[in-house]
Design a protein around this motif. Structure first.
Motif, PDB file in Angstrom:
ATOM      1  N   GLN B 153      -2.117  -7.418  -9.382  1.00  0.00           N
ATOM      2  CA  GLN B 153      -1.178  -8.210 -10.178  1.00  0.00           C
ATOM      3  C   GLN B 153      -0.183  -8.933  -9.273  1.00  0.00           C
ATOM      4  N   ALA B 154       0.281  -8.215  -8.230  1.00  0.00           N
ATOM      5  CA  ALA B 154       1.275  -8.793  -7.323  1.00  0.00           C
ATOM      6  C   ALA B 154       0.716 -10.023  -6.625  1.00  0.00           C
ATOM      7  N   GLN B 155      -0.564  -9.975  -6.279  1.00  0.00           N
ATOM      8  CA  GLN B 155      -1.173 -11.135  -5.623  1.00  0.00           C
ATOM      9  C   GLN B 155      -1.188 -12.338  -6.566  1.00  0.00           C
ATOM     10  N   THR B 156      -1.495 -12.079  -7.829  1.00  0.00           N
ATOM     11  CA  THR B 156      -1.467 -13.161  -8.825  1.00  0.00           C
ATOM     12  C   THR B 156      -0.065 -13.751  -8.945  1.00  0.00           C
ATOM     13  N   LEU B 157       0.937 -12.848  -8.930  1.00  0.00           N
ATOM     14  CA  LEU B 157       2.325 -13.306  -9.101  1.00  0.00           C
ATOM     15  C   LEU B 157       2.914 -13.871  -7.806  1.00  0.00           C
ATOM     16  N   GLY B 158       2.233 -13.619  -6.698  1.00  0.00           N
ATOM     17  CA  GLY B 158       2.765 -14.064  -5.408  1.00  0.00           C
ATOM     18  C   GLY B 158       3.951 -13.241  -4.931  1.00  0.00           C
ATOM     19  N   VAL B 159       3.941 -11.943  -5.246  1.00  0.00           N
ATOM     20  CA  VAL B 159       5.025 -11.062  -4.786  1.00  0.00           C
ATOM     21  C   VAL B 159       4.449  -9.966  -3.891  1.00  0.00           C
ATOM     22  N   GLY B 160       5.316  -9.300  -3.139  1.00  0.00           N
ATOM     23  CA  GLY B 160       4.880  -8.242  -2.238  1.00  0.00           C
ATOM     24  C   GLY B 160       4.882  -6.876  -2.921  1.00  0.00           C
ATOM     25  N   VAL B 161       4.032  -5.987  -2.420  1.00  0.00           N
ATOM     26  CA  VAL B 161       4.005  -4.604  -2.907  1.00  0.00           C
ATOM     27  C   VAL B 161       4.059  -3.662  -1.723  1.00  0.00           C
ATOM     28  N   GLU B 162       4.985  -2.710  -1.805  1.00  0.00           N
ATOM     29  CA  GLU B 162       5.197  -1.760  -0.716  1.00  0.00           C
ATOM     30  C   GLU B 162       5.004  -0.345  -1.244  1.00  0.00           C
ATOM     31  N   VAL B 163       4.406   0.511  -0.414  1.00  0.00           N
ATOM     32  CA  VAL B 163       4.166   1.902  -0.810  1.00  0.00           C
ATOM     33  C   VAL B 163       4.654   2.817   0.305  1.00  0.00           C
ATOM     34  N   GLN B 164       5.378   3.855  -0.079  1.00  0.00           N
ATOM     35  CA  GLN B 164       5.834   4.834   0.919  1.00  0.00           C
ATOM     36  C   GLN B 164       4.643   5.645   1.413  1.00  0.00           C
ATOM     37  N   VAL B 165       4.451   5.659   2.715  1.00  0.00           N
ATOM     38  CA  VAL B 165       3.307   6.381   3.287  1.00  0.00           C
ATOM     39  C   VAL B 165       3.732   7.536   4.192  1.00  0.00           C
ATOM     40  N   PHE B 166       5.038   7.657   4.440  1.00  0.00           N
ATOM     41  CA  PHE B 166       5.498   8.751   5.302  1.00  0.00           C
ATOM     42  C   PHE B 166       6.880   9.244   4.874  1.00  0.00           C
ATOM     43  N   GLY B 167       7.038  10.564   4.928  1.00  0.00           N
ATOM     44  CA  GLY B 167       8.350  11.180   4.719  1.00  0.00           C
ATOM     45  C   GLY B 167       8.430  11.966   3.423  1.00  0.00           C
ATOM     46  N   ARG B 168       9.483  12.737   3.310  1.00  0.00           N
ATOM     47  CA  ARG B 168       9.698  13.491   2.070  1.00  0.00           C
ATOM     48  C   ARG B 168       9.824  12.527   0.899  1.00  0.00           C
ATOM     49  N   ILE B 169       9.280  12.920  -0.256  1.00  0.00           N
ATOM     50  CA  ILE B 169       9.277  12.042  -1.427  1.00  0.00           C
ATOM     51  C   ILE B 169      10.463  12.380  -2.317  1.00  0.00           C
ATOM     52  N   SER B 170      11.169  11.372  -2.772  1.00  0.00           N
ATOM     53  CA  SER B 170      12.231  11.599  -3.743  1.00  0.00           C
ATOM     54  C   SER B 170      11.600  12.004  -5.072  1.00  0.00           C
ATOM     55  N   LEU B 171      11.980  13.194  -5.560  1.00  0.00           N
ATOM     56  CA  LEU B 171      11.406  13.692  -6.809  1.00  0.00           C
ATOM     57  C   LEU B 171      12.389  13.621  -7.958  1.00  0.00           C
ATOM     58  N   ALA B 172      13.690  13.661  -7.656  1.00  0.00           N
ATOM     59  CA  ALA B 172      14.665  13.634  -8.739  1.00  0.00           C
ATOM     60  C   ALA B 172      16.045  13.275  -8.213  1.00  0.00           C
ATOM     61  N   PRO B 232      -6.068   2.234   4.421  1.00  0.00           N
ATOM     62  CA  PRO B 232      -7.042   1.127   4.486  1.00  0.00           C
ATOM     63  C   PRO B 232      -7.414   0.587   3.099  1.00  0.00           C
ATOM     64  N   GLU B 233      -7.662   1.503   2.155  1.00  0.00           N
ATOM     65  CA  GLU B 233      -8.043   1.048   0.811  1.00  0.00           C
ATOM     66  C   GLU B 233      -6.908   0.276   0.145  1.00  0.00           C
ATOM     67  N   MET B 234      -5.674   0.755   0.338  1.00  0.00           N
ATOM     68  CA  MET B 234      -4.531   0.068  -0.279  1.00  0.00           C
ATOM     69  C   MET B 234      -4.342  -1.322   0.325  1.00  0.00           C
ATOM     70  N   ALA B 235      -4.472  -1.394   1.640  1.00  0.00           N
ATOM     71  CA  ALA B 235      -4.313  -2.695   2.298  1.00  0.00           C
ATOM     72  C   ALA B 235      -5.382  -3.673   1.809  1.00  0.00           C
ATOM     73  N   GLN B 236      -6.584  -3.160   1.698  1.00  0.00           N
ATOM     74  CA  GLN B 236      -7.709  -3.957   1.202  1.00  0.00           C
ATOM     75  C   GLN B 236      -7.407  -4.513  -0.188  1.00  0.00           C
ATOM     76  N   ALA B 237      -6.768  -3.689  -1.023  1.00  0.00           N
ATOM     77  CA  ALA B 237      -6.498  -4.086  -2.412  1.00  0.00           C
ATOM     78  C   ALA B 237      -5.284  -5.005  -2.534  1.00  0.00           C
ATOM     79  N   GLY B 238      -4.583  -5.234  -1.430  1.00  0.00           N
ATOM     80  CA  GLY B 238      -3.476  -6.179  -1.512  1.00  0.00           C
ATOM     81  C   GLY B 238      -2.089  -5.577  -1.390  1.00  0.00           C
ATOM     82  N   VAL B 239      -1.998  -4.264  -1.110  1.00  0.00           N
ATOM     83  CA  VAL B 239      -0.676  -3.699  -0.812  1.00  0.00           C
ATOM     84  C   VAL B 239      -0.187  -4.394   0.464  1.00  0.00           C
ATOM     85  N   SER B 240       1.013  -4.998   0.395  1.00  0.00           N
ATOM     86  CA  SER B 240       1.402  -5.883   1.495  1.00  0.00           C
ATOM     87  C   SER B 240       2.295  -5.209   2.528  1.00  0.00           C
TER      88      SER B 240
END
Lengths: 335, 301
Positions: B153-172, B232-240
Motif C-alpha cells: 500500500q505504501a508503494q502505491t501511496l508513495g510513502v515510506g515504511v519502517e520496521v523495527q528489527v533490533f532491540g527491546r520491543i515497546s509492549l505498553a 530480505p522478504e520485507m525489503a523485497q515487499a517494499g519495506v523501505s
C-alpha cells in the motif's frame, strides 16, 4: 436540588440478557459489541449477533435508553472488511452512536455514513486536549471516552479546552496500561488486544495447585502470580501480577495490585468537572452483577441530583477481591 | 533501491555525557541513514538533553545522517503538551509523531508517523498519508502478513515504511512510573531512578523466568527483537527502512551487522552469530512477526 447537571449513566451489555437487566435497572445508555474481533471485549459467549443487536435496540428504545455500539479495535491490514460490515450493520440497526478507535474505521464511518454519531473510544488513547481536538476536527467526534490516567482536576482542564462531551469510567476493572497501547497479551499468547479484542484469553490461563495448596496462576508460558493457601487468587492479568527485580527478591506487584476502580466518592467532583457520561466497565460480567451495579449507580446519581448523600457500601462488595482504588482520578500520587 | 537503515530514538535515560558521546560515535562511525532524536518515553527526562540537540544534530548531519525529531508517546500533563509543541516548532525539523496531539500541531505539514501511533491497516495509512504523513514506522506487534500488505500500500501511496528489527520491543505505556514504584516512589518524586537501568529494569516471574523490562512508564520485552531472518522478504515487499533501537552495547557493530544483512553481504545466520558477540545481555525474539507469542524465537526452517 443543586447546580449539578444530570449525567448519563452508560452501562455494559455483554449479552442481550445483560442489556435488558441494565436498561431495567436504570441505565441511560448501554454499550455492546458484535461477536467478533471488531470490539475490545471479544470473549467466547459474549456479545451480540446482528439480530440480537436489533432486538436490543428496540428494547432500549422502548425504555428510553440509548444503544452505543463499540467497534473499537484496530483492524489489521487485509481484514478491514469485517470492521466495515460491523459499521454498516450498526448504522442500519440505528444505534445511537458508534464508539471507534481506529482512524481508518473512523474515516470509513465519516465517509460512508456522514450522519452517524461517533464517540471516540478509550482505546484511541486521546489523553490531551490537542489529541481530542484532532479527532473532533477530523472525524466530527461528539464524545470522547477519557483514558483512566487523568486526575479529576486534569479532566476539568481538558473539558474547558475541547469541543465535545466527556465520558469517564467510574467503576469496574482498571487496566494499568494506557488503553489501545498494550501488546502484553500478544507477547505471551499470540492473540492481540488491539487487533483481536482480547486481553488475557481464558484459553491460555492455567491454575496449578501444589501439595501445600499454593496456587500458581499462569498466562501462556509465564507465571503471573502465586498465592499462598487461603489467599484469594485473582484472574491472571499481566499488569496485576507479582514479579521479581534485581533489587526486589520478594514478589511484588510491579504494576498494580488486583483492585477495581470505584469512583463513587468522586461522583460529585466528576459531575462538576463537566463529565457528561459516567461509564461502568464490565461487559464480561454476569447479568446479576450488571443489575446490582447499575441499580446502585442509578440510585447514587439520583440521590446526588436530589441533594441527598448517596449510599454506596454495597458497591464495595462487588469490587475485585473487595479491594478498590480511585486510580489516577484521585490525585497525582497514584502515578 | 536499497533499504535504509535507521537508528530509532534512544528509549532509556542515560546520563547526558554518555548520551552525547553515543550520538557523536554514531555520527562518526555508524553506517546508518537516519537518526531519530527526542525523548519518547518520559517528559520529565527531556530537559536534561534539550540543550544538546543542536550540537548533536550538527555532528550527525556532518556525518551524513538525516535527523528526525521523534515526539513524546504519551502526552498528558501541561509539561508534556509544551514539550510536544516546542519540538514541533523546531526550525526546519522533520518530525515523527508518536501521538495524536503531535498530529494536531502538524496540520498541513509533511511529517512521519512513529510506532506509537496505531496504524494497523491500509485505510489508516491512506488517511494519514492524505494528511501529510510520508513515512510510517509500524507498530512492532504487527505480523509480517500485515506488514507486507502495508508495504505494498505504501508503494502505491508513495510513502515510506519502517520496521523495527533490533532491540527491546515497546509492549505498553502507562501513566504510572514502574521504575519509581519499584523503589517505593511515585512519578512526581522519582529522583530519576531509571538512570540506573541503561537497557531497562528486568522483571522476572516468581519462578525466575526472564519476562519483561521496565523503562519508566514503558514496559518492554525482555528479549531483543531480531528480524535478520525476515529482512530480505520485507525489503523485497517494499519495506523501505529498518529501525534499530539503541541499547547499551556496541551499537556501531550492531549497525554494521544489520547493514551487512540488509545489503546481502552477510547471511542472516552470520549476522545473528555476530550479534551474539556484540555484548547483548538477553536472548532474541521474533514471534510477533510470525503471528505467534511475541516473546518467542522462530528459527528459519
Amino acid at each position: 436540588m443543586n447546580d449539578l447537571t444530570r449525567p448519563e449513566l452508560v452501562c455494559p451489555a455483554g449479552t442481550p440478557a445483560s442489556l435488558r437487566a441494565a436498561v431495567d435497572a436504570g441505565a441511560d445508555a448501554v454499550y455492546c459489541g458484535f461477536q467478533n474481533a471488531t470490539n475490545a471485549r471479544n470473549f467466547a459467549g459474549l456479545n451480540f449477533t446482528p439480530d440480537e443487536l436489533a432486538e436490543g435496540a428496540e428494547y432500549a428504545g422502548q425504555k428510553g435508553a440509548k444503544l452505543l455500539l463499540a467497534i473499537n479495535s484496530f483492524p489489521p491490514a487485509g481484514k478491514f472488511d469485517l470492521w466495515r460490515q460491523a459499521v454498516d450493520t450498526g448504522v442500519q440497526t440505528g444505534v445511537d452512536a458508534i464508539i471507534v478507535a481506529d482512524m481508518g474505521v473512523a474515516d470509513y464511518v465519516r465517509t460512508r455514513w456522514p450522519e452517524q454519531r461517533l464517540h471516540l473510544s478509550v482505546q484511541a488513547g486521546a489523553s490531551s486536549a490537542e489529541a481530542i481536538r484532532f479527532y473532533c476536527q477530523e472525524f466530527d467526534i461528539k464524545r470522547v471516552v477519557l483514558p483512566r490516567i487523568l486526575t479529576v482536576a486534569e479532566i476539568k482542564a481538558i473539558h474547558d479546552e475541547i469541543p465535545c462531551e466527556i465520558e469517564a469510567f467510574v467503576f469496574g476493572n482498571i487496566g494499568m496500561m494506557a488503553e489501545g497501547r498494550c501488546s502484553l497479551t500478544n507477547y505471551v499468547t499470540g492473540v492481540s488486544t488491539n487487533m483481536d479484542g482480547v486481553c488475557s484469553p481464558a484459553g491460555r490461563v492455567e491454575y496449578k495447585e501444589d501439595t501445600q495448596k499454593n496456587l500458581t496462576t499462569r498466562l501462556g508460558d509465564f507465571t503471573v502470580d502465586c498465592f499462598a493457601c487461603g489467599e484469594n487468587a485473582g484472574y491472571p492479568t499481566i499488569c496485576k501480577g507479582r514479579y521479581l527485580t534485581e533489587d526486589r527478591r520478594e514478589p511484588y506487584y510491579a504494576f498494580e495490585e488486583p483492585v477495581s476502580l470505584n469512583l463513587t466518592s468522586l461522583l460529585p467532583d466528576l459531575m462538576k468537572a463537566g463529565v457528561t457520561a459516567l461509564k461502568i466497565e464490565g461487559r464480561q460480567r454476569s447479568r446479576a452483577y450488571v443489575k446490582s451495579v447499575v441499580g446502585a449507580f442509578r440510585k447514587a446519581v439520583d440521590d446526588l441530583m436530589a441533594g441527598r448523600p448517596p449510599e454506596l457500601t454495597e458497591l464495595l462488595n462487588l469490587t475485585e477481591g473487595n479491594k478498590q482504588t480511585e486510580g489516577a482520578f484521585g490525585g497525582k500520587r497514584w502515578r | 533501491m536499497s533499504t535504509e537503515l535507521n537508528l530509532g530514538p534512544l528509549l532509556f535515560h542515560w546520563p547526558v555525557e554518555q548520551k552525547r558521546d553515543f550520538y557523536f560515535r554514531i555520527a562518526d562511525e555508524a553506517e546508518v541513514d537516519t537518526v531519530y532524536l527526542g525523548e519518547v518515553v518520559c517528559g520529565k527526562r527531556a530537559p536534561f538533553f534539550e540543550d544538546q540537540y543542536a550540537e548533536v544534530t550538527k555532528r550527525l548531519t556532518d556525518g551524513g545522517k538525516k535527523v528526525v525529531l521523534s515526539t513524546l508517546s504519551e502526552v498528558m500533563i501541561d509539561k508534556d503538551r509544551q514539550l510536544v509543541s516546542r519540538m514541533v516548532e523546531t526550525k526546519g525539523a522533520l518530525i515523527e509523531a508518536n501521538d495524536a496531539s503531535a498530529l494536531w500541531h502538524l496540520e498541513g505539514r509533511a511529517h512521519r508517523i512513529g510506532p506509537y501511533v496505531n496504524v494497523y491497516n491500509e485505510k489508516s495509512m491512506a488517511w494519514l498519508a492524505g494528511k501529510g504523513a510520508e513515512h510510517f514506522c509500524l507498530n512492532p506487534e504487527l505480523p509480517k502478513s500485515a506488514v507486507l500488505e502495508l508495504a505494498q500500500q505504501a508503494q502505491t501511496l508513495g510513502v515510506g515504511v519502517e520496521v523495527q528489527v533490533f532491540g527491546r520491543i515497546s509492549l505498553a505505556l502507562s501513566a504510572r512510573c514502574y521504575h519509581a514504584r519499584a523503589h517505593d516512589r511515585v512519578k512526581d518524586n522519582c529522583q530519576f531512578v531509571c538512570e540506573e537501568s541503561p537497557d531497562g529494569m528486568e522483571l522476572d516471574t516468581v519462578d525466575g523466568d526472564a519476562f519483561l523490562a521496565v523503562n519508566g512508564i514503558q514496559t518492554l520485552s525482555h528479549p531483543y527483537v531480531n528480524l535478520m531472518q525476515e529482512m530480505p522478504e520485507m525489503a523485497q515487499a517494499g519495506v523501505s527502512a529498518f529501525r534499530l533501537s539503541p541499547h547499551d552495547c556496541d551499537m556501531v557493530k550492531v549497525c554494521r551487522l544489520f547493514g551487512g544483512v540488509s545489503s546481502g553481504r552477510l547471511s542472516p545466520d552470520e549476522g545473528i552469530h555476530g550479534l551474539q558477540e556484540a555484548g547483548i545481555a538477553a536472548s532474541f525474539c521474533n514471534g510477533f512477526s510470525h503471528g505467534v507469542d511475541g516473546y518467542r524465537w522462530v528459527a528459519n526452517s
